[in-house]
Design a protein around this motif. Structure first.
Motif, mmCIF file in Angstrom:
data_model
loop_
_atom_site.group_PDB
_atom_site.id
_atom_site.type_symbol
_atom_site.label_atom_id
_atom_site.label_comp_id
_atom_site.label_asym_id
_atom_site.label_seq_id
_atom_site.Cartn_x
_atom_site.Cartn_y
_atom_site.Cartn_z
ATOM 1 N N GLU B 22 40.517 42.804 0.712
ATOM 2 C CA GLU B 22 39.954 41.629 0.049
ATOM 3 C C GLU B 22 40.757 41.302 -1.215
ATOM 4 O OE1 GLU B 22 37.927 40.850 2.234
ATOM 5 O OE2 GLU B 22 36.854 39.109 1.443
ATOM 6 N N ALA B 23 41.179 42.328 -1.922
ATOM 7 C CA ALA B 23 41.988 42.121 -3.127
ATOM 8 C C ALA B 23 43.317 41.463 -2.764
ATOM 9 C CB ALA B 23 42.224 43.452 -3.842
ATOM 10 N N GLU B 24 43.921 41.900 -1.670
ATOM 11 C CA GLU B 24 45.184 41.314 -1.205
ATOM 12 C C GLU B 24 44.974 39.837 -0.851
ATOM 13 O OE1 GLU B 24 48.175 42.728 -1.022
ATOM 14 O OE2 GLU B 24 49.268 41.192 0.114
ATOM 15 N N LEU B 25 43.909 39.559 -0.108
ATOM 16 C CA LEU B 25 43.610 38.173 0.284
ATOM 17 C C LEU B 25 43.383 37.306 -0.950
ATOM 18 C CD1 LEU B 25 41.204 38.854 3.297
ATOM 19 C CD2 LEU B 25 43.305 37.477 3.421
ATOM 20 N N LYS B 26 42.633 37.843 -1.906
ATOM 21 C CA LYS B 26 42.333 37.069 -3.118
ATOM 22 C C LYS B 26 43.604 36.784 -3.909
ATOM 23 C CE LYS B 26 37.506 38.266 -3.686
ATOM 24 N NZ LYS B 26 36.498 39.115 -4.318
ATOM 25 N N TYR B 27 44.504 37.750 -3.898
ATOM 26 C CA TYR B 27 45.766 37.538 -4.612
ATOM 27 C C TYR B 27 46.543 36.384 -3.979
ATOM 28 C CZ TYR B 27 50.334 38.213 -6.632
ATOM 29 O OH TYR B 27 51.519 37.997 -7.283
ATOM 30 N N VAL B 28 46.652 36.402 -2.646
ATOM 31 C CA VAL B 28 47.435 35.377 -1.941
ATOM 32 C C VAL B 28 46.796 33.993 -2.089
ATOM 33 C CG1 VAL B 28 48.243 34.609 0.329
ATOM 34 C CG2 VAL B 28 48.400 37.013 -0.286
#
Lengths: 348, 348
Positions: B22-28
């Motif tokens: 989720e953190a990766e998705l939020k970053y992108v």
């Protein structure tokens, strides 16, 4: 290809690149027999609604031709860049298919739009598939012996351009319901909606030819300025162009209350009763012929046409100045300049 | 993570992967402040309509979790696969945003759909931008030190999956106006619409971990079978699932005349007066409550539910058999089996 008097023959440029490019595009889009691909072929201008082959004109293919020219001008083998040139054209066309839905446009280049024939749900899907095909096309660079590192870089640039396109489209749609749009907002919008893909075309074309980062950067910048030139000139044509050559009614962009540069300039600079009238008209849901005539009159009074022409000329000059800083032999430079001049002077 | 009695705790799998993913998705998705990205964040379940942060549940993130599990199971460093796992989830979600427009669905996961809030033109654009972001996300593999050749391969697989998705969607939309759909047509449709992205998730996860082509192929095949299991079970839930857990009316897919497996099976196998009634109902534009009741009765009589459950069980067994041919240590195999079993048994 260059005439003795050093005047570039534009037709010779189209003739050199377009047929090979078209063959590449047809190969990529022709990958399967599902009717979905016939819908794409229809949009590309190769077949009619019933799937029967058409002769003659598709789009101008400006972006991919510029990509190939840039590669050639920097000493690259332009045929090696065909997969990525085709990819740029596919991104452009996927966005047109969706654009026509978003604008409820029933015609493009004198033919019914994809959604108008096959319905909105299928047209959304045709655009999505063409968006995905653009990546498949780009990855065919592997077959031309391109290094993986260059492929990754090209994919990154194309992906960014596609995202910038959506950002520009976001602004375009959101501006529809706003009147307080400034010229600077308009420039942000077309920078994404139009210039991003021109810039991407030239940058990738350069990358396919050279590792000289300064030349790549200048070509990218040249592409951006070209895109701005193209769009501002397009806005002028959409209002004052000859209906017989542009293929659409000159009033249609005003009737649809499109935030083209002349209109944005008008809304920003009109004063007194002109401002009142113009803002009043752009607050209406539907414009009548008198409204349209009044808009034209106010724009004429403000010389919005001259303002926009001046701006496209300015971007054109910026483009030429970027190009001048790239080391390119004269015949190739003359060709790029000729295409740039065509973007500024075209009648449709 | 494995309990002493060798029963896998599913929650421990979600807990291990989801927060990092989720953190990766939020970053992108958080790359820019343009409201376009707020619309994406809304769809992803992170903010409400007004952009205020939401706590709690987004989607299940099944596809990326499977991607990370596959990478981990084959001895890879799963964190290295995060960019590509996120890319798969973005492709899935871009297709959901467009799907909701195509189906005129006003709600998803109990919330208004993107088009229902911001209109169709902007929703088309939000989906397009998320499609482009998927590629940007994948290319972040470069930052995790992935070889360019692997990145190119992953991009090719993701692009193909995205294209297969559009092909499946094409079939789905075109089946709406046809009654003579066979079970084999249905299987082609879900093979593209659903299984392609599951297959892609597992294949890319495997590629990130190993160069063993046989293991990669088995994982891809495992993913395909999982996707088929998932979709057929989804079809059963859409008709006979508990409204309180599925969050949508059990009749809605029948009212919308969706060509789910039980319905396709019914249309293909019903005879006599049942066939007449069923075909009659599916030729109507709008179904009334009696029509829906009659459809349910005919499907029950043909045991269409048992037929579909049997088919999802068959795909599940194929999945397990694919998995058995991959060399994986037991705890990791048990985890993949547990997620597969969840896909077959889930109530919503």
């Amino acid at each position: 290809m260059i005439r003795p008097d050093n005047v570039v023959d534009l037709d010779s440029i189209w003739t050199r690149f377009r047929p090979v490019l078209e063959a590449e595009l047809k190969y990529v889009v022709g990958r399967a027999s599902l009717p979905l691909y016939d819908m794409m072929r229809y949009h590309m201008g190769w077949v009619d609604e019933a799937g029967r082959t058409l002769e003659g004109t598709a789009g101008k293919r400006l972006r991919p031709v510029l990509c190939l020219l840039a590669c050639h001008a920097l000493g690259g083998e332009w045929r090696q860049a065909l997969p990525v040139a085709a990819a740029v054209e596919l991104v452009h066309n996927f966005s047109l298919i969706h654009d026509d839905i978003q604008d409820s446009s029933t015609e493009r280049r004198g033919r019914p739009t994809v959604w108008h024939i096959w319905g909105q749900p299928q047209a959304i899907n045709v655009g999505d598939a063409m968006h995905a095909l653009a990546l498949s096309s780009l990855l065919r660079l592997e077959d031309t012996g391109t290094a993986h590192s260059k492929m990754v870089r090209a994919a990154r640039i194309l992906g960014e351009a596609s995202l910038n396109l959506s950002e520009g489209q976001y602004r375009d749609i959101s501006y529809e319901s706003h009147l307080d749009i400034k010229v600077s907002d308009y420039l942000s919008m077309i920078s994404g909606k139009t210039a991003a893909l021109f810039s991407c075309s030239l940058e990738i074309g350069a990358i396919m030819a050279t590792d000289n980062e300064s030349d790549i950067y200048r070509m990218k910048s040249f592409g951006h300025s070209l895109g701005m030139t193209f769009q501002v000139h397009d806005d002028v044509l959409s209002i004052w162009g000859d209906e017989r050559t542009t293929g659409k009614s000159s009033a249609s962009d005003i009737r649809m209350k499109k935030k083209t540069l002349p209109v944005v300039y008008g809304l920003e600079t009109a004063t007194g009763s002109d401002a009142e009238r113009l803002w009043g008209i752009y607050q209406k849901d539907i414009l009548n012929p008198t409204d349209i005539k009044d808009v034209m009159q106010i724009l004429d009074k403000l010389d919005a046409r001259g303002y926009a022409q001046n701006m496209s000329k300015t971007y054109f000059n910026e483009a030429l100045s970027d190009l001048n800083e790239v080391y390119i032999a004269q015949p190739e430079k003359a060709e790029l300049e000729a295409v740039a001049a065509f973007l500024l002077d075209r009648k449709h």
